[in-house]
Scaffold this motif. Structure first.
Motif, PDB file in Angstrom:
ATOM      1  N   LEU A   1     -40.334  25.913   6.442  1.00 48.29           N
ATOM      2  CA  LEU A   1     -40.210  25.797   7.895  1.00 48.29           C
ATOM      3  C   LEU A   1     -38.985  26.565   8.393  1.00 48.29           C
ATOM      4  CD1 LEU A   1     -41.107  24.474  10.583  1.00 48.29           C
ATOM      5  CD2 LEU A   1     -39.669  22.515   9.985  1.00 48.29           C
ATOM      6  N   CYS A   2     -37.886  26.470   7.652  1.00 53.63           N
ATOM      7  CA  CYS A   2     -36.672  27.199   8.028  1.00 53.63           C
ATOM      8  C   CYS A   2     -36.920  28.712   8.060  1.00 53.63           C
ATOM      9  CB  CYS A   2     -35.537  26.871   7.068  1.00 53.63           C
ATOM     10  SG  CYS A   2     -34.872  25.198   7.248  1.00 53.63           S
ATOM     11  N   ASP A   3     -37.659  29.210   7.093  1.00 51.17           N
ATOM     12  CA  ASP A   3     -37.973  30.644   7.076  1.00 51.17           C
ATOM     13  C   ASP A   3     -38.786  31.048   8.307  1.00 51.17           C
ATOM     14  OD1 ASP A   3     -36.657  30.774   4.681  1.00 51.17           O
ATOM     15  OD2 ASP A   3     -38.484  30.663   3.461  1.00 51.17           O
ATOM     16  N   ASP A   4     -39.753  30.206   8.685  1.00 49.87           N
ATOM     17  CA  ASP A   4     -40.572  30.522   9.861  1.00 49.87           C
ATOM     18  C   ASP A   4     -39.731  30.487  11.133  1.00 49.87           C
ATOM     19  OD1 ASP A   4     -42.774  30.779   8.248  1.00 49.87           O
ATOM     20  OD2 ASP A   4     -43.518  28.741   8.610  1.00 49.87           O
ATOM     21  N   LEU A   5     -38.828  29.510  11.230  1.00 52.76           N
ATOM     22  CA  LEU A   5     -38.008  29.396  12.439  1.00 52.76           C
ATOM     23  C   LEU A   5     -36.986  30.523  12.519  1.00 52.76           C
ATOM     24  CD1 LEU A   5     -37.374  25.531  12.550  1.00 52.76           C
ATOM     25  CD2 LEU A   5     -39.080  26.861  13.802  1.00 52.76           C
ATOM     26  N   THR A   6     -36.415  30.909  11.397  1.00 54.65           N
ATOM     27  CA  THR A   6     -35.455  32.015  11.402  1.00 54.65           C
ATOM     28  C   THR A   6     -36.118  33.310  11.862  1.00 54.65           C
ATOM     29  OG1 THR A   6     -34.191  30.966   9.625  1.00 54.65           O
ATOM     30  CG2 THR A   6     -33.836  33.312   9.997  1.00 54.65           C
ATOM     31  N   ALA A   7     -37.373  33.479  11.495  1.00 50.41           N
ATOM     32  CA  ALA A   7     -38.088  34.710  11.867  1.00 50.41           C
ATOM     33  C   ALA A   7     -38.288  34.838  13.373  1.00 50.41           C
ATOM     34  CB  ALA A   7     -39.439  34.756  11.155  1.00 50.41           C
ATOM     35  N   THR A   8     -38.168  33.750  14.127  1.00 48.43           N
ATOM     36  CA  THR A   8     -38.346  33.829  15.581  1.00 48.43           C
ATOM     37  C   THR A   8     -37.171  34.491  16.283  1.00 48.43           C
ATOM     38  OG1 THR A   8     -37.355  31.638  15.944  1.00 48.43           O
ATOM     39  CG2 THR A   8     -39.743  31.737  15.525  1.00 48.43           C
ATOM     40  N   GLN A   9     -36.003  34.605  15.601  1.00 45.58           N
ATOM     41  CA  GLN A   9     -34.816  35.244  16.177  1.00 45.58           C
ATOM     42  C   GLN A   9     -34.416  34.584  17.508  1.00 45.58           C
ATOM     43  OE1 GLN A   9     -32.997  38.125  14.676  1.00 45.58           O
ATOM     44  NE2 GLN A   9     -34.104  37.058  13.035  1.00 45.58           N
ATOM     45  N   THR A  10     -34.413  33.259  17.522  1.00 48.96           N
ATOM     46  CA  THR A  10     -34.071  32.511  18.733  1.00 48.96           C
ATOM     47  C   THR A  10     -32.566  32.437  18.900  1.00 48.96           C
ATOM     48  OG1 THR A  10     -36.078  31.188  18.455  1.00 48.96           O
ATOM     49  CG2 THR A  10     -34.381  30.317  19.936  1.00 48.96           C
ATOM     50  N   LEU A  11     -32.094  32.562  20.129  1.00 49.80           N
ATOM     51  CA  LEU A  11     -30.671  32.428  20.433  1.00 49.80           C
ATOM     52  C   LEU A  11     -30.348  30.980  20.761  1.00 49.80           C
ATOM     53  CD1 LEU A  11     -30.010  35.533  22.727  1.00 49.80           C
ATOM     54  CD2 LEU A  11     -29.668  35.339  20.259  1.00 49.80           C
ATOM     55  N   TYR A  12     -29.156  30.553  20.304  1.00 52.57           N
ATOM     56  CA  TYR A  12     -28.699  29.227  20.707  1.00 52.57           C
ATOM     57  C   TYR A  12     -28.460  29.245  22.217  1.00 52.57           C
ATOM     58  CZ  TYR A  12     -25.988  24.922  20.959  1.00 52.57           C
ATOM     59  OH  TYR A  12     -25.538  23.670  21.290  1.00 52.57           O
ATOM     60  N   PRO A  13     -28.970  28.264  22.971  1.00 52.80           N
ATOM     61  CA  PRO A  13     -28.870  28.303  24.436  1.00 52.80           C
ATOM     62  C   PRO A  13     -27.434  28.461  24.917  1.00 52.80           C
ATOM     63  CG  PRO A  13     -30.354  26.557  23.757  1.00 52.80           C
ATOM     64  CD  PRO A  13     -29.712  27.072  22.503  1.00 52.80           C
ATOM     65  N   GLY A  14     -27.226  29.418  25.794  1.00 49.20           N
ATOM     66  CA  GLY A  14     -25.912  29.642  26.376  1.00 49.20           C
ATOM     67  C   GLY A  14     -25.019  30.568  25.588  1.00 49.20           C
ATOM     68  N   THR A  15     -25.507  31.127  24.463  1.00 54.81           N
ATOM     69  CA  THR A  15     -24.703  32.021  23.634  1.00 54.81           C
ATOM     70  C   THR A  15     -25.542  33.229  23.235  1.00 54.81           C
ATOM     71  OG1 THR A  15     -25.334  31.080  21.483  1.00 54.81           O
ATOM     72  CG2 THR A  15     -23.568  29.963  22.692  1.00 54.81           C
ATOM     73  N   ASN A  16     -24.900  34.158  22.534  1.00 49.20           N
ATOM     74  CA  ASN A  16     -25.629  35.296  21.952  1.00 49.20           C
ATOM     75  C   ASN A  16     -25.743  35.145  20.436  1.00 49.20           C
ATOM     76  OD1 ASN A  16     -22.972  35.625  21.282  1.00 49.20           O
ATOM     77  ND2 ASN A  16     -22.877  37.813  21.808  1.00 49.20           N
ATOM     78  N   LEU A  17     -25.666  33.908  19.941  1.00 51.18           N
ATOM     79  CA  LEU A  17     -25.751  33.630  18.512  1.00 51.18           C
ATOM     80  C   LEU A  17     -27.206  33.395  18.119  1.00 51.18           C
ATOM     81  CD1 LEU A  17     -22.720  31.177  18.151  1.00 51.18           C
ATOM     82  CD2 LEU A  17     -22.782  33.616  17.594  1.00 51.18           C
ATOM     83  N   THR A  18     -27.672  34.124  17.109  1.00 54.06           N
ATOM     84  CA  THR A  18     -29.042  33.982  16.621  1.00 54.06           C
ATOM     85  C   THR A  18     -29.103  32.842  15.614  1.00 54.06           C
ATOM     86  OG1 THR A  18     -29.413  36.354  16.904  1.00 54.06           O
ATOM     87  CG2 THR A  18     -30.959  35.146  15.500  1.00 54.06           C
ATOM     88  N   LEU A  19     -30.057  31.942  15.799  1.00 56.20           N
ATOM     89  CA  LEU A  19     -30.188  30.784  14.927  1.00 56.20           C
ATOM     90  C   LEU A  19     -30.784  31.198  13.582  1.00 56.20           C
ATOM     91  CD1 LEU A  19     -31.500  28.287  17.593  1.00 56.20           C
ATOM     92  CD2 LEU A  19     -29.373  28.024  16.322  1.00 56.20           C
ATOM     93  N   THR A  20     -30.127  30.759  12.508  1.00 55.96           N
ATOM     94  CA  THR A  20     -30.592  31.020  11.150  1.00 55.96           C
ATOM     95  C   THR A  20     -30.618  29.702  10.397  1.00 55.96           C
ATOM     96  OG1 THR A  20     -29.621  33.233  11.180  1.00 55.96           O
ATOM     97  CG2 THR A  20     -30.177  32.310   9.034  1.00 55.96           C
ATOM     98  N   TYR A  21     -31.763  29.352   9.818  1.00 60.42           N
ATOM     99  CA  TYR A  21     -31.945  28.051   9.170  1.00 60.42           C
ATOM    100  C   TYR A  21     -32.134  28.243   7.661  1.00 60.42           C
ATOM    101  CZ  TYR A  21     -32.917  26.478  13.940  1.00 60.42           C
ATOM    102  OH  TYR A  21     -32.833  26.205  15.281  1.00 60.42           O
ATOM    103  N   THR A  22     -31.452  27.411   6.900  1.00 61.27           N
ATOM    104  CA  THR A  22     -31.616  27.371   5.446  1.00 61.27           C
ATOM    105  C   THR A  22     -31.457  25.920   4.995  1.00 61.27           C
ATOM    106  OG1 THR A  22     -29.246  27.832   5.144  1.00 61.27           O
ATOM    107  CG2 THR A  22     -30.760  29.717   5.030  1.00 61.27           C
ATOM    108  N   THR A  23     -31.679  25.693   3.696  1.00 64.57           N
ATOM    109  CA  THR A  23     -31.453  24.369   3.115  1.00 64.57           C
ATOM    110  C   THR A  23     -30.419  24.484   2.009  1.00 64.57           C
ATOM    111  OG1 THR A  23     -33.271  24.692   1.562  1.00 64.57           O
ATOM    112  CG2 THR A  23     -33.787  23.589   3.636  1.00 64.57           C
ATOM    113  N   LYS A  24     -29.713  23.395   1.790  1.00 60.32           N
ATOM    114  CA  LYS A  24     -28.751  23.355   0.695  1.00 60.32           C
ATOM    115  C   LYS A  24     -29.486  23.238  -0.639  1.00 60.32           C
ATOM    116  CE  LYS A  24     -24.691  21.212   2.859  1.00 60.32           C
ATOM    117  NZ  LYS A  24     -23.792  20.043   2.803  1.00 60.32           N
ATOM    118  N   ASN A  25     -28.845  23.762  -1.682  1.00 55.85           N
ATOM    119  CA  ASN A  25     -29.399  23.543  -3.009  1.00 55.85           C
ATOM    120  C   ASN A  25     -29.187  22.089  -3.398  1.00 55.85           C
ATOM    121  OD1 ASN A  25     -30.127  26.230  -3.381  1.00 55.85           O
ATOM    122  ND2 ASN A  25     -28.052  26.771  -4.039  1.00 55.85           N
ATOM    123  N   PRO A  26     -30.236  21.398  -3.865  1.00 61.40           N
ATOM    124  CA  PRO A  26     -30.069  19.999  -4.230  1.00 61.40           C
ATOM    125  C   PRO A  26     -29.137  19.845  -5.420  1.00 61.40           C
ATOM    126  CG  PRO A  26     -32.220  20.790  -4.939  1.00 61.40           C
ATOM    127  CD  PRO A  26     -31.600  21.891  -4.149  1.00 61.40           C
TER     128      PRO A  26
END
Length: 726
Positions: free
Chosen positions: A701-726
């Motif tokens: 799911l994180c990979d799919d969401l990162t591919a959308t290149q969505t900006l955090y509201p109110g900034t020019n920061l692109t959201l990037t999602y990953t998971t921690k290694n267990p």
């Protein structure tokens, strides 16, 4: 001017009334103010008022009396004294209410020793950093909330010292602080109070293991709904405030995702934890949210907000907007106001309630809602439904409207068919069952990848109806489904002409998606929350059944029953021996009296109006004010649609997505995560979930969401999602 001396007129230059350097403020009125601030008022050249330098009370009194005596206008006096006109207006009101004493310029606030010591200020800053509210801090120290604000503004909130943690380094080589606290924003809060700031900009708090940070996965799906853009476009800017529109909406969104969909639920969430998600030091309090939402509700633009969201939804999901489900949802009311009653089907009783008409797309996602009139039927609401849907899809499409038996009306079916709509509903009233040999087996693969098998009988029927006192018939199609186990037959009426009846049957039976929408929204998004205690008077022109008519009918039934009993007794007595003509006349006269009373009751009942204005029955009749409620519903609906979009993204990556997708999302929303920025990207690293297969689904799911290149509201920061290694 001219004077007469010894019978002759002599011309003379006019003498100045005020001294040199004075400023005229009215006819014959001059004000002189020296360099020290002392002043005098001259009326026709004579000194009438004076105040010494620094005597502000005398200066106020002179200004007030000049205006009150109508020697000069309020604006002219305010300009010469360097005042704001509203200030002089306030002085005049104070003088009118309390006399001269109200103009004395005394030091405001407590007259005793100053309570705010350095130790107290440090204690206040420490407690505020710990997440305590202004009221709690003020009550604990025995001071006002204004004193708490001054203490916070005078001292900077200490920044936590970074403590290294193994494995907590960011991609940029920095070490993230576990449970890092956001920096204080008291300077910006003070600017907002002065009217110099309209919405604080987000400042990302970087840190490790930040609670509730997993809820940030909603942002790409929420951006697709267009909620934030619609709120900014539809509503006028409000007054300067620290919490802007972005912060207000995201507060309600994140609170709903973690299980607190109502405003008072913010008291059960840590404001600092929620504030990190907003890019602020803390989330707004309940009172602030209610005030801001009430202010937006006063603009009365809830319908415009829903239409903006609906346009965005239809444009983004054309494949789901060929079919629309329509149903009413009854919101029960338990307050003291005299709200109209409605039948609440789920508890099988009539009680004070409001009826909302909802339109959903073919997948059950919410699109539109409005508050129906009391007693409105689904047949009547379908006329507005057709108008709203036509505005959404345009003039060239032929959408299908699906509804339950409450909308049964062949006359209406004919109108919708002529207006360019297809309909589908269950057939009402008893019909002759189809013979068993008419049914054939049909299969299809639905939109969830499941194989559906139906036994269907398909034929054309003609439904009789009356229009303008003329009997007519409506030609349509009847699809009957046979349950092979029980033998029960379900009849579907539709105007669709698809060769294969299976997709039509599936679309009709999928109407439960809208019922599931209501059920989930009630349980998780507070669909039936009151949101505001405000009511509006009911429409005095609205008519309701006259209870006097019902009472009159009851008296007529009782009189008929008594007359029938008396006639039966008289008939039996007529056959008994010992009857006399005098006794017969007495009985006959008594029966005539009863018949006359019954006729009088019928005449009086016919004179009683069937319906009367609602205010004649309930003078205090009221309706729930839905202006604020509609805005809350729009935010809830957009959040639900965003969550549903994430559930669909999970389906290819999680085998049990049909049963556990939403429970998996709830675990993600409440999970901690690391947050840091690097190369204009906002990295969200979510902690592992309860088991490996869920963590793998989260990573996909994180990979799919990162591919959308969505900006955090109110900034020019692109959201990037990953998971921690267990």
């Amino acid at each position: 001017m001219a004077v007469t001396v010894s019978g002759r007129e002599w011309a003379m230059a006019p003498l100045p009334m005020g001294p040199g350097g004075s400023i005229p403020v009215g006819p014959g009125v001059d004000v002189l103010i020296d360099e020290d601030g002392a002043g005098s008022v001259f009326l026709w050249g004579m000194a009438a008022w004076y105040w010494a330098a620094g005597d502000d009370s005398a200066r106020r009194l002179a200004a007030v009396q000049l205006v009150n005596a109508q020697h000069a206008s309020q604006r002219a006096v305010a300009e010469v004294l360097g005042l704001n006109e509203s200030t002089l207006w306030r002085w005049r009101n104070d003088y009118k209410e309390a006399g001269t004493g109200a103009l004395v310029n005394e030091r405001k606030g407590p007259k005793g020793p100053w309570k705010l010591t350095d130790d107290m200020a440090e204690s206040i800053v420490s407690k505020r950093a710990g997440g305590a509210s202004l009221r709690d801090i003020a009550d604990r120290h025995g001071v006002s909330t204004d004193t708490v604000r001054r203490a916070l503004a005078s001292k900077q909130t200490p920044k936590p010292e970074p403590e290294p943690e193994p494995g907590s380094g960011s991609g940029s080589g920095r070490v993230l602080v576990p449970l890092a606290r956001p920096e204080g924003r008291e300077t910006e809060r003070q600017a907002a109070r002065r009217g110099a700031l309209a919405g604080a900009a987000p400042v990302i708090c970087e840190g490790a293991s930040l609670p509730l940070a997993g809820a940030l996965v909603i942002l790409p799906a929420l951006a697709a709904t267009g909620l934030l853009d619609a709120m900014d476009t539809v509503f006028k800017p409000v007054k300067a405030a620290f919490y802007g529109m972005r912060s207000l909406v995201l507060t309600l969104v994140f609170a709903s995702l973690v299980g607190e969909p109502r405003a008072e639920g913010l008291t059960r969430l840590n404001p600092v934890d929620l504030g990190r998600l907003l890019g602020l030091d803390r989330a707004p309090e309940v009172r602030r949210v209610r005030q801001r939402m009430a202010a937006l509700g006063e603009q009365n633009r809830g319908d415009e907000l829903f239409k903006a969201l609906a346009d965005r939804h239809v444009n983004n999901n054309p494949e789901a907007c060929g079919v629309f489900y329509v149903d009413g949802h009854v919101r029960a009311y338990h307050g003291q106001s005299k709200v109209p009653k409605a039948h609440v089907a789920r508890i099988r009783m009539s009680m004070p309630a409001e009826l909302d008409t909802w339109i959903s797309d073919g997948r059950g996602d919410g699109i539109l809602v409005w508050q129906a009139e009391p007693g409105a039927s689904l047949v009547g609401e379908l006329k507005r439904v057709a108008t709203e849907i036509r505005e959404l899809v345009g003039p060239n499409r032929r959408p299908t409207i699906i509804f339950d038996r409450g909308g049964w009306s062949p006359a209406l079916f004919a109108q919708l068919d002529a207006a360019g709509f297809d309909i589908a509903t269950y057939r009402k009233y008893k019909v002759t069952p189809e013979p068993r040999n008419r049914f054939t087996e049909h299969q299809l693969v639905d939109d969830l990848g499941r194989t559906q098998t139906y036994l269907l009988a398909d034929r054309n029927v003609r439904l009789p109806y009356t229009h303008n006192k003329t009997k007519r018939r409506f030609d349509c199609r009847q699809i009957v489904r046979l349950d092979p186990t029980s033998g029960h037959q379900t009849q579907i009426i539709t105007t669709r002409t698809d060769p294969d009846p299976a997709p039509l049957a599936y679309a009709m039976f999928s109407r439960w998606r809208q019922e599931n929408f209501f059920r989930y929204m009630r349980a998780h998004y507070g669909l039936e929350a009151l949101d505001t205690y405000e009511t509006t008077p009911d429409d005095p022109a609205r008519t309701v059944p006259n209870p006097a008519k019902k009472a009159a009918a009851k008296h007529i039934r009782q009189a008929k029953t008594e007359l029938a009993k008396a006639e039966a007794i008289e008939g039996r007595a007529h056959l008994s021996p010992g009857r006399t003509p005098a006794g017969d006349r007495i009985v006959a006269d008594a029966l005539d009296i009863q018949r006359t009373e019954l006729a009088d009751l019928k005449t009086a009942a016919r004179a009683i109006p069937v319906r009367v204005p609602v205010t004649d029955i309930t003078p205090a009749a009221a309706r729930l004010n839905d202006n604020t409620k509609r805005i809350h519903d729009a935010i809830r609906m957009a959040t639900y649609n965003a969550e549903t979009a994430l559930a669909r993204l999970l389906a290819p990556h999680y085998n049990r997505a049909n049963h556990e997708a939403r429970s998996l999302l709830h675990e993600i929303f409440t999970s901690p995560a690391d947050i840091h920025t690097h190369n204009n990207k906002l990295h969200i690293t979510i902690a592992p979930l309860s088991n490996p297969r869920r963590t793998r689904a989260l990573q996909a799911l994180c990979d799919d969401l990162t591919a959308t290149q969505t900006l955090y509201p109110g900034t020019n920061l692109t959201l990037t999602y990953t998971t921690k290694n267990p």
